[in-house]
Each structure stands twice: as structure tokens, then as C-alpha cells.
Design a protein around this motif. Sequence first.
Motif, PDB file in Angstrom:
ATOM      1  N   SER A  41       0.847  -1.197   0.000  1.00  0.00           N
ATOM      2  CA  SER A  41       0.000   0.000   0.000  1.00  0.00           C
ATOM      3  C   SER A  41       0.882   1.246   0.000  1.00  0.00           C
ATOM      4  O   SER A  41       2.079   1.179   0.313  1.00  0.00           O
ATOM      5  CB  SER A  41      -0.895   0.009   1.243  1.00  0.00           C
ATOM      6  N   GLY A  42       0.290   2.372  -0.341  1.00  0.00           N
ATOM      7  CA  GLY A  42       1.005   3.632  -0.298  1.00  0.00           C
ATOM      8  C   GLY A  42       1.946   3.866  -1.456  1.00  0.00           C
ATOM      9  O   GLY A  42       2.730   4.818  -1.438  1.00  0.00           O
ATOM     10  N   VAL A  43       1.888   3.032  -2.477  1.00  0.00           N
ATOM     11  CA  VAL A  43       2.761   3.173  -3.645  1.00  0.00           C
ATOM     12  C   VAL A  43       1.925   3.643  -4.832  1.00  0.00           C
ATOM     13  O   VAL A  43       0.930   3.000  -5.177  1.00  0.00           O
ATOM     14  CB  VAL A  43       3.458   1.835  -3.990  1.00  0.00           C
ATOM     15  N   ARG A  44       2.322   4.738  -5.430  1.00  0.00           N
ATOM     16  CA  ARG A  44       1.619   5.264  -6.609  1.00  0.00           C
ATOM     17  C   ARG A  44       2.569   5.209  -7.799  1.00  0.00           C
ATOM     18  O   ARG A  44       3.478   6.018  -7.941  1.00  0.00           O
ATOM     19  CB  ARG A  44       1.161   6.699  -6.357  1.00  0.00           C
ATOM     20  N   ALA A  45       2.370   4.217  -8.640  1.00  0.00           N
ATOM     21  CA  ALA A  45       3.218   4.022  -9.810  1.00  0.00           C
ATOM     22  C   ALA A  45       2.475   3.121 -10.785  1.00  0.00           C
ATOM     23  O   ALA A  45       1.593   2.353 -10.390  1.00  0.00           O
ATOM     24  CB  ALA A  45       4.563   3.406  -9.413  1.00  0.00           C
ATOM     25  N   ALA A  68      -4.406  -3.534  -7.447  1.00  0.00           N
ATOM     26  CA  ALA A  68      -5.561  -3.984  -6.681  1.00  0.00           C
ATOM     27  C   ALA A  68      -6.138  -2.782  -5.948  1.00  0.00           C
ATOM     28  O   ALA A  68      -5.568  -1.689  -5.962  1.00  0.00           O
ATOM     29  CB  ALA A  68      -5.157  -5.084  -5.695  1.00  0.00           C
ATOM     30  N   GLU A  69      -7.272  -2.985  -5.319  1.00  0.00           N
ATOM     31  CA  GLU A  69      -7.896  -1.888  -4.590  1.00  0.00           C
ATOM     32  C   GLU A  69      -6.999  -1.453  -3.437  1.00  0.00           C
ATOM     33  O   GLU A  69      -6.657  -2.232  -2.550  1.00  0.00           O
ATOM     34  CB  GLU A  69      -9.267  -2.320  -4.056  1.00  0.00           C
ATOM     35  N   ASN A  70      -6.564  -0.177  -3.483  1.00  0.00           N
ATOM     36  CA  ASN A  70      -5.713   0.417  -2.446  1.00  0.00           C
ATOM     37  C   ASN A  70      -4.369  -0.290  -2.284  1.00  0.00           C
ATOM     38  O   ASN A  70      -3.763  -0.233  -1.217  1.00  0.00           O
ATOM     39  CB  ASN A  70      -6.441   0.420  -1.094  1.00  0.00           C
TER      40      ASN A  70
END
Length: 445
Positions: A41-45, A68-70
Motif C-alpha cells: 500500500s502507499g505506492v503510486r506508480a 488492486a484496490e488500495n
Amino acid sequence: MIRAGRIKALAGERLRAALAQDPVWRYGRVLSGNGEVLRASGVRAPIGARCLIAEEAGEMAAEIIGLAENAVLLMPEQGGRGVGRGARVRVETAQLAAMTGDALLGRVLDARGKPLDGGPPPQAGTPWPLRGVPLNPMLRARIDTPFDIGIAAINALATLGRGMRVGLFAGSGVGKTTLLGMMARHARADAVVLAMIGERGREIREFIEDHLGGALAHTVVVVSPADDTALARVQGAYRAAAIAESLRARGRHVLLLVDSLTRLAMALREIGLAAGEPAATRGYPPSVFGALSAYVERAGNGGPGQGSITAIHTVLVEGDDHVGDPVADTARAILDGHIVLSRAMAEAAIYPPIDIAASLSRLMPQLAGAEQMRLAGHFRALWVRRREKQDIIDLGAYAPGRDPLLDEALQRAPAMEALLRQDAAARVGLEAALQHLRAALGEEA
């Protein structure tokens, strides 16, 4: 003064590049793991981005293979052993690149670009996207120049063109490795890029030392052995294609040998299933066949001022089934031709055991002259007729004179087999192959 000015200019370029990057590292956390797939989680790529996961020994590289979701789905390049729940994850780059350049020639690299030959890291400083740069199909040069592969049977009866994508279909133990070595040594190419994907570790050194020989000097070998992860096998194949594309962009005519397309498909299947894709034909997710088509399309002729990539992709067939295997069936549809190796010919000690009746170059009519096309067609007709009637010949039930075509096939059989036989150390060029074809059919010029 000139040297000092150059150093100052380089320092300025590096500073501008550093300022253009985001100076803040954003971390995520590993939530869970299932097999080789980790959820973070917490990864935006985007999918395909490379991440680094903190562990006790340092940082572990991984690639985003799904969303996946979140959360994102990560697959570590060297397996997930040692990663714990809550491990920190940060994005290193959104687009993977391979370092390319002439310094790679003569080197043996792993799937990550690190040397395996005991030498220092190659001084190659030109990055090329690992997944390639799409080419406008209307800008590609047409395939109009024969490619001299150095194999008599192929040059004479299934002539290849510079920029073709060809499949080499073979079961196990019929001489595929020896034929690949002959192609690497005898082909008229500026450079050779060899991808050994999923090979047994024992065979890698043997192939390089026994089959490549002196050809290694102008060859780049990318190795991802059978004990590598699925992600590494895929990256090894992509790295080899990226190196070939970089050479093509600089005007080189490259021979790309990929051994094998089947093991690349198996690695893609493993990744797809781990990411949650539904299984379809023989367990292969639908995305595998799209990925194979995209990979094959990376070869071919370049645009104006560029060179070419002539690609030979080996396809392993189970139990010599050249039709029922889904990867083999897909490869036939997306390639420009296919070379089939025959177990029966190998058992008869005809090497290389190229099954001329089953092999095909779709572009041969526009590459070979009218005389060669006529001779090749007649050779095939004689070869097929003799094979069809071999049972009644062995039984002694055939009486000469009943079938003129079969009579000619039996008469010319020794000369025809001599054309197909070729010592591994010998090279037969295009013109010499045509002369052998004329001699085999009694039409010597």
C-alpha cells in the motif's frame, strides 16, 4: 581550459537532471504476500515500474505487475524470500531501461545487465527502454534484401530476408542448439544478440564455448537460466530485444536469436496467473499471446537511416506436436516463416535435420529469382513424393516406371540429401547454395 570547460558543462547537465527529479522519496508498506507476489500500500506508480523493498541485507528490486484496490502487486526480481510484513517500498523508476552500446559486444550478461563472464561491468552508457520503442509500420523499410544465414538448406529452399521474424520449431534432442550455433557463426550480420531464456545452467557455458567460438567477439549474450525467477526470464528476453533495437537504431544489421519463445511464454504465464488473470488455453492467460505478438514485432527493419533485426525465435514443441501446442500455433500466425526440425531426419543422421516440406519462408517469392523458385518447388515436390511412398518402397512393392516423379526422386535422392547435409563448421552462402540446388536437380549452370 577546454577540458575544464567540458567538465563544468557535464556537471551542469547532471545538476539540471537531478533538479528535474522529484527529491522526495515516498514510501509504501508491504501488506501481505502469496507465493512470489507481494501486496503493498502507499505506492503510486504504473504497472511495469521498478520498486525497491527494504530488507535486512539492503534493498530488493521488484516490479509492479498488477493493481488492486488500495494496493499494488509486486513481484521481486529474485524471489520474495526475506521480505517481511511492513517492509518499506519505494519507487525507483517508472520505466525500466537497458544500458546499451558497443561495449556489450563479446560480453555475457544476466537478465539484469550484470556481467557473468568474470569481466568488469561494461562501459555502456546509452539507455534504451526495456520494453522497446514502437515503430510506425508505414516508416519501416520493406524486406527486399536476402539474408545470408550460411545454411545451405535454408538459403536454397527457404530463403530469408533481412528483417524477417522466423520460428525454429523443434522437439527436444533433434539438433536445435547446434543449428543455432551455426547461424550465429555463419550469418552475414553486423552483430548477433543471443537470448538464452530458461536454459539449463550446464548448457550455457557449453554453448558459448563450443558452439559460438570466435563469433562471441561480435555477439551479446543475455542469459536467464532455468533457476531464475519468471520475472527475470521475461526481463532477460526484453533486455536482449532492447540491445538489438539500440544497435538497429545506429544502422546495424542484427541477428537476434531467442532461445526460446516457449520459455518466455511460460514465464509470462506464471506472472499473469500470479497477478490473478484467468487461465485460458492450456493455462495460458489471454495476455500472454498479446505479449508474444508485441515481443515479436520489436524485430524487423527500422525506419529511414536505421538498420534491421532479423530474428530467429525457437519454439519448443511437446512430443513433436507442431500443431496442438498453443504457443507454436500462435507463433506460426505472427511470424514471417518457420523452420521445422525433423526427428526422423535426425535419426537418419541428416544434419541439420531441416524438414523442407514443413518449412516455409513467406517472403521467399519476392526475395529469390524465378529460377531459384522453380528449382526449389521441384525439389520440394520430389522430396514429398519420396516421403509419401517410402513405405511401399521399403516393402519392395513399387515397380519403377509407374510414377515418373517418384522415379526421379529415387534417382536424385543421394544428391538431394547431400544438399541438406552440412557440417557444423562449414558455411554455405546464398550463391553456393543455389549452385548446390542446381547440381542436386541435374541443372548445373
